[in-house]
Design a protein around this motif. Structure first.
Motif, mmCIF file in Angstrom:
data_model
loop_
_atom_site.group_PDB
_atom_site.id
_atom_site.type_symbol
_atom_site.label_atom_id
_atom_site.label_comp_id
_atom_site.label_asym_id
_atom_site.label_seq_id
_atom_site.Cartn_x
_atom_site.Cartn_y
_atom_site.Cartn_z
ATOM 1 N N SER A 1 50.105 -19.533 101.443
ATOM 2 C CA SER A 1 50.000 -20.786 102.189
ATOM 3 C C SER A 1 51.218 -20.985 103.077
ATOM 4 O O SER A 1 52.288 -20.419 102.828
ATOM 5 C CB SER A 1 49.833 -21.991 101.255
ATOM 6 N N VAL A 2 51.018 -21.800 104.112
ATOM 7 C CA VAL A 2 52.096 -22.172 105.030
ATOM 8 C C VAL A 2 51.981 -23.666 105.296
ATOM 9 O O VAL A 2 50.896 -24.167 105.606
ATOM 10 C CB VAL A 2 52.010 -21.414 106.372
ATOM 11 N N THR A 3 53.098 -24.370 105.175
ATOM 12 C CA THR A 3 53.150 -25.800 105.475
ATOM 13 C C THR A 3 54.191 -26.027 106.560
ATOM 14 O O THR A 3 55.274 -25.452 106.511
ATOM 15 C CB THR A 3 53.527 -26.622 104.229
ATOM 16 N N ALA B 1 48.465 -25.711 114.177
ATOM 17 C CA ALA B 1 48.390 -24.453 114.932
ATOM 18 C C ALA B 1 49.451 -23.474 114.454
ATOM 19 O O ALA B 1 49.183 -22.275 114.288
ATOM 20 C CB ALA B 1 48.554 -24.731 116.421
ATOM 21 N N ILE B 2 50.657 -23.977 114.204
ATOM 22 C CA ILE B 2 51.741 -23.104 113.743
ATOM 23 C C ILE B 2 51.403 -22.510 112.379
ATOM 24 O O ILE B 2 51.612 -21.312 112.136
ATOM 25 C CB ILE B 2 53.070 -23.872 113.690
ATOM 26 N N THR B 3 50.854 -23.325 111.472
ATOM 27 C CA THR B 3 50.523 -22.791 110.146
ATOM 28 C C THR B 3 49.451 -21.714 110.232
ATOM 29 O O THR B 3 49.534 -20.686 109.548
ATOM 30 C CB THR B 3 50.040 -23.909 109.194
ATOM 31 N N LEU C 1 57.450 -24.447 105.047
ATOM 32 C CA LEU C 1 57.485 -23.939 103.679
ATOM 33 C C LEU C 1 56.402 -22.879 103.559
ATOM 34 O O LEU C 1 55.246 -23.117 103.910
ATOM 35 C CB LEU C 1 57.242 -25.090 102.695
ATOM 36 N N VAL C 2 56.783 -21.708 103.074
ATOM 37 C CA VAL C 2 55.861 -20.573 102.981
ATOM 38 C C VAL C 2 55.781 -20.092 101.540
ATOM 39 O O VAL C 2 56.804 -19.984 100.850
ATOM 40 C CB VAL C 2 56.331 -19.411 103.888
ATOM 41 N N VAL C 3 54.562 -19.819 101.083
ATOM 42 C CA VAL C 3 54.360 -19.160 99.793
ATOM 43 C C VAL C 3 53.825 -17.770 100.091
ATOM 44 O O VAL C 3 52.746 -17.624 100.677
ATOM 45 C CB VAL C 3 53.360 -19.934 98.915
ATOM 46 N N ASP C 4 54.606 -16.731 99.727
ATOM 47 C CA ASP C 4 54.187 -15.372 100.061
ATOM 48 C C ASP C 4 53.166 -14.847 99.058
ATOM 49 O O ASP C 4 52.746 -15.551 98.131
ATOM 50 C CB ASP C 4 55.393 -14.434 100.192
#
Length: 301
Positions: free
Chosen positions: A250-252, A263-265, A290-293
């Protein structure tokens, strides 16, 4: 001032408007105006409605000729300008013509499409095949489609918040399925506390954030997906291969508008394992992320 909460359903998700107002009657009135704006946008751009703008554009492409232009209004033209900007800034990864791949990707079926089925549709994917002129659009290949699923909900959240502000609501927020726009802090001046969903543990909050203005949007591989033989296939599709993107859970992003944040996420998700590094290069001017890899590690930018 009193605190009011108005839940509603639209755009295939559960939504909420929270605000401070002097009376319930006033709060309900302005909340309903904002909800009506969300539903207006859903009706106008839903791919599931026969009378929507996008359906009209897509139906015209089934008989694409040099004359198959569809007239559009200024609002639609501006959203297409935004889609074009995202396409350019993502080096072609953010492409609103990938919706045609839904014909073979059914995430409720639990079955993978064949490579041949995907390859047969790939010639219909490509923003470069779309022609535009003032207040008109043409999908040059028969069977092409465009889809605002990549930013429609975020645009609706921005518009609903704008309606609240125009109605004098300086203390509230709009939450459309986790995409949030804040019109201002709580009446006390304290920021709102929002929870970010854990991408692997339904009902669990990964992190909490405090926000007094601006927007928050999240993209992830947990929204629509299927797992087969231990492999997760999500609904965010790479326009080059027609396959689901992999590399991030996920990306926040926190930004002044939900449209920009969303759009960025999405672009970061499409960049896969390189999404975090790309995000670090674009989060300037107060933007945060905030990124969850893929391994579940949380990185803040």
């Amino acid at each position: 001032m009193q605190h009011f909460r108005f839940p509603f359903r639209a755009m295939a998700c559960e939504n909420t408007i929270e605000l401070f107002a002097p009376t319930f009657e006033y709060a309900e009135s302005v909340a309903n105006i904002a909800i009506d704006e969300v539903r207006r946008i859903e009706q106008k751009y839903s791919r599931y409605r026969e009378d929507s703008v996008l359906t009209g554009i897509n139906q015209a492409s089934r008989h694409a000729t040099s004359a198959a232009w569809t007239e559009i209004d200024a609002e639609t033209s501006q959203l297409l300008d935004f889609a074009d900007s995202c396409f350019q800034q993502s080096s072609g990864l953010f492409d609103i013509t990938t919706g045609v791949l839904r014909r073979v990707w059914d995430f409720k079926s639990g079955q993978l499409p064949s490579q041949q089925a995907i390859e047969e549709l790939l010639p219909l994917v490509g923003w470069r095949h779309v022609k535009r002129r003032l207040n008109a659009i043409q999908l040059t290949r028969s069977g092409m489609e465009i889809d605002f699923g990549g930013f429609g909900k975020e645009y609706a959240a921005d518009r609903a918040a704008a309606v609240l502000l125009a109605s004098g609501v300086a203390h509230g927020f709009v939450d459309l399925g986790g995409d949030v726009v804040v019109t201002g802090p709580q009446f006390s001046g304290a920021p709102w506390t929002l929870g970010i969903r854990h991408p692997r543990q339904p009902g669990t909050v990964l992190a909490t954030v405090e926000i007094a203005s601006g927007a928050v949007a999240t993209s992830g591989d947990y929204e629509r997906f299927m797992e087969i033989d231990g492999v997760r296939y999500c609904h965010i599709l790479d326009p080059r291969s027609g396959q689901p993107t992999i590399g991030l859970q996920s990306v926040t992003v926190f930004a002044p508008s939900c449209l920009v944040a969303g759009a960025i996420t999405t672009i970061a998700m499409l960049k896969g394992s390189h999404g975090g590094g790309w995000l670090a290069t674009v989060l300037t001017d107060g933007l945060r992320g905030l990124v969850v890899d893929q391994l579940g590690r949380v990185c803040r930018y």
